[in-house]
Design a protein around this motif. Structure first.
Motif, PDB file in Angstrom:
ATOM      1  N   ALA A  39     -16.081 -32.015 -27.543  1.00 59.67           N
ATOM      2  CA  ALA A  39     -17.337 -32.612 -27.076  1.00 59.67           C
ATOM      3  C   ALA A  39     -17.073 -33.782 -26.141  1.00 59.67           C
ATOM      4  CB  ALA A  39     -18.173 -33.068 -28.274  1.00 59.67           C
ATOM      5  N   MET A  40     -16.097 -34.643 -26.502  1.00 60.70           N
ATOM      6  CA  MET A  40     -15.792 -35.792 -25.667  1.00 60.70           C
ATOM      7  C   MET A  40     -15.216 -35.356 -24.327  1.00 60.70           C
ATOM      8  SD  MET A  40     -14.368 -38.779 -28.196  1.00 60.70           S
ATOM      9  CE  MET A  40     -13.067 -37.780 -28.920  1.00 60.70           C
ATOM     10  N   THR A  41     -14.386 -34.304 -24.337  1.00 56.90           N
ATOM     11  CA  THR A  41     -13.822 -33.801 -23.089  1.00 56.90           C
ATOM     12  C   THR A  41     -14.920 -33.316 -22.159  1.00 56.90           C
ATOM     13  OG1 THR A  41     -11.778 -33.154 -24.218  1.00 56.90           O
ATOM     14  CG2 THR A  41     -12.226 -32.130 -22.090  1.00 56.90           C
ATOM     15  N   THR A  42     -15.904 -32.615 -22.695  1.00 58.47           N
ATOM     16  CA  THR A  42     -17.022 -32.119 -21.883  1.00 58.47           C
ATOM     17  C   THR A  42     -17.846 -33.279 -21.338  1.00 58.47           C
ATOM     18  OG1 THR A  42     -17.105 -30.126 -23.254  1.00 58.47           O
ATOM     19  CG2 THR A  42     -19.031 -30.603 -21.896  1.00 58.47           C
ATOM     20  N   ASP A  43     -18.050 -34.332 -22.146  1.00 61.63           N
ATOM     21  CA  ASP A  43     -18.835 -35.483 -21.704  1.00 61.63           C
ATOM     22  C   ASP A  43     -18.208 -36.150 -20.480  1.00 61.63           C
ATOM     23  OD1 ASP A  43     -20.652 -35.110 -23.688  1.00 61.63           O
ATOM     24  OD2 ASP A  43     -19.800 -36.612 -25.045  1.00 61.63           O
ATOM     25  N   HIS A  44     -16.888 -36.091 -20.351  1.00 62.83           N
ATOM     26  CA  HIS A  44     -16.202 -36.745 -19.249  1.00 62.83           C
ATOM     27  C   HIS A  44     -16.037 -35.837 -18.028  1.00 62.83           C
ATOM     28  CE1 HIS A  44     -15.151 -39.525 -22.514  1.00 62.83           C
ATOM     29  NE2 HIS A  44     -14.913 -40.413 -21.565  1.00 62.83           N
ATOM     30  N   LEU A  45     -16.569 -34.603 -18.089  1.00 63.77           N
ATOM     31  CA  LEU A  45     -16.374 -33.646 -16.999  1.00 63.77           C
ATOM     32  C   LEU A  45     -17.469 -33.808 -15.950  1.00 63.77           C
ATOM     33  CD1 LEU A  45     -14.679 -31.177 -16.068  1.00 63.77           C
ATOM     34  CD2 LEU A  45     -16.318 -29.738 -17.295  1.00 63.77           C
ATOM     35  N   GLN A  46     -17.067 -33.859 -14.675  1.00 63.50           N
ATOM     36  CA  GLN A  46     -18.025 -33.969 -13.578  1.00 63.50           C
ATOM     37  C   GLN A  46     -17.436 -33.310 -12.337  1.00 63.50           C
ATOM     38  OE1 GLN A  46     -18.970 -37.992 -12.379  1.00 63.50           O
ATOM     39  NE2 GLN A  46     -20.902 -37.390 -11.420  1.00 63.50           N
ATOM     40  N   THR A  47     -18.245 -32.573 -11.607  1.00 62.93           N
ATOM     41  CA  THR A  47     -17.750 -31.964 -10.370  1.00 62.93           C
ATOM     42  C   THR A  47     -17.692 -33.017  -9.271  1.00 62.93           C
ATOM     43  OG1 THR A  47     -19.931 -31.357  -9.523  1.00 62.93           O
ATOM     44  CG2 THR A  47     -18.822 -29.767 -10.995  1.00 62.93           C
ATOM     45  N   LEU A  48     -16.840 -32.778  -8.298  1.00 65.27           N
ATOM     46  CA  LEU A  48     -16.738 -33.694  -7.161  1.00 65.27           C
ATOM     47  C   LEU A  48     -18.061 -33.740  -6.408  1.00 65.27           C
ATOM     48  CD1 LEU A  48     -15.083 -35.535  -5.323  1.00 65.27           C
ATOM     49  CD2 LEU A  48     -14.296 -33.496  -4.100  1.00 65.27           C
TER      50      LEU A  48
END
Length: 381
Positions: A39-48
């Motif tokens: 869950a934390m990994t997904t929260d930190h994901l963002q596309t350029l």
């Protein structure tokens, strides 16, 4: 696919759509950990693409998008660092003993709060009174120059029983710059936060909590100073406490420096951490390097900037001492600050600053070292 995995449909509450009948509360611990980490990994994901849009929106709203710059007040150092320290960066300051690492850190703090920044000083070695005494002397020197009240006189004002009904400002009346210094500290005092830290319980999470509280109370991001890194508490993992009563220093230093780096990035704060040297850096006449800092190699890897302090006398090449004895003695009056690592700018830079220890400070108008420096032990016969 393992039953109970996130892909199989974990949920926070039990219900008919939960085929394996497990809530978060009764899942095996390792599965809960895996679910939380995912869950934390997904929260930190963002596309350029989304980040570019977000940046444009902030720019159009008149917001600054680059990291905030925090000038140290030492002109040549700020120039070499392209303006000073930056939010989101971890700076390490290593030193040979007796060179005034706390003095330098407090002077940087003083310069920042005097220019309307907030700062927090996590002190693992000095009590609040000692810090206050140094700041008064430093401020008096800024006001009255070399005639400013000395540390000895300030300590007398703290300790004197005669006239015990007098305030500190009244006790320092008649000294050069003393009363005015106390008045100046009253002015910028609300922006300087001093935390009396303990090596037995103050860990990185405690540092984070203090920074968050300062933000909540003031609405400002503070400049963070940790004095010093090896003193920050680290508890061994709970399942190892019975088997390993104390972690090795290398492991503890790794945990702390990684934690400080994460704190700088995630909270967008500048962190200046003081770092003690290993015994390899304690020999007289030997130049302290980044590799001599006490602890693991993570120190060199995690730092954005690494500053190393040395006594100039110990690091100038032998021929500067042999052929000009007058100059040789004057080298004791100077420190050399070397920028050994600078992730976003120039490194391999050696700067010199003159000591002003009678006023618990350094002269801030330093310059580039002109003499040849050496790592080798210097013998003068």
């Amino acid at each position: 696919m393992e039953p109970g995995s996130a892909a199989a449909g974990w949920s926070l509450t039990q219900g008919p759509d939960q085929p394996f009948g497990q809530t978060l509360l009764n899942l095996p611990r390792r599965r809960v950990s895996a679910w939380c980490n995912a869950a934390m990994t997904t929260d930190h994901l963002q596309t350029l693409h989304s980040f570019l849009d977000e940046t444009d929106d902030r720019l159009k709203a008149g917001e600054a998008v680059a990291g905030q710059v925090w000038p140290s007040g030492f002109g040549s150092l700020d120039s070499a660092l392209t303006g000073g320290f930056r939010s989101g960066e971890l700076t390490l300051l290593g030193w040979a003993p007796g060179l005034g690492k706390t003095t330098l850190a407090l002077q940087v703090i003083r310069n920042l709060v005097a220019s309307n920044h907030h700062a927090v000083y996590f002190s693992f070695e000095h009590d609040r009174q000692s810090v206050l005494e140094r700041l008064i002397v430093m401020e008096a020197a800024e006001i009255a120059g070399s005639a400013g009240v000395t540390l000895h006189r300030v300590r007398q004002a703290f300790e004197a029983r005669k006239g015990s009904n007098l305030t500190l400002e009244e006790r320092l009346a008649g000294t050069e710059g003393g009363a005015e210094a106390v008045e100046a500290l009253h002015d910028y005092g609300p922006r300087l936060h001093i935390h009396r830290s303990s090596g037995s319980h103050t860990d990185v999470e405690a540092l984070r909590a203090v920074v968050e509280q300062i933000r909540a109370d003031t609405g400002e991001t503070p400049f963070v100073v940790v004095d010093y890194l090896q003193k920050v508490f680290v508890a061994p993992p709970s399942d190892e406490r019975r088997r390993v009563p104390r972690m090795s220093e290398d492991n503890r230093v790794t945990v702390v420096v990684e934690g400080l780096k994460d704190m700088a990035l995630e909270m967008a704060v500048p962190v200046l951490a003081l770092v003690a040297v290993d015994k390899s850096g304690l020999d007289a006449g030997k130049r302290v390097r980044l590799r001599d800092l006490r602890g693991s190699s993570a120190l060199a890897h995690e730092a954005d900037i690494a500053l190393i302090m040395n006594d100039k006398f110990d690091v100038v090449a032998r021929h500067h001492l042999m052929y000009n004895l007058t100059n040789a003695e004057s080298y004791h009056e100077w420190i050399v600050i070397s920028i050994e690592k600078n992730r976003n700018g120039v490194d391999d830079v050696d700067l010199e600053f003159r000591k002003r220890f009678e006023h618990s400070m350094f002269y801030s108008d330093g310059s580039t070292v002109l003499e040849q420096l050496t790592d080798e032990r210097i013998f003068v016969g």
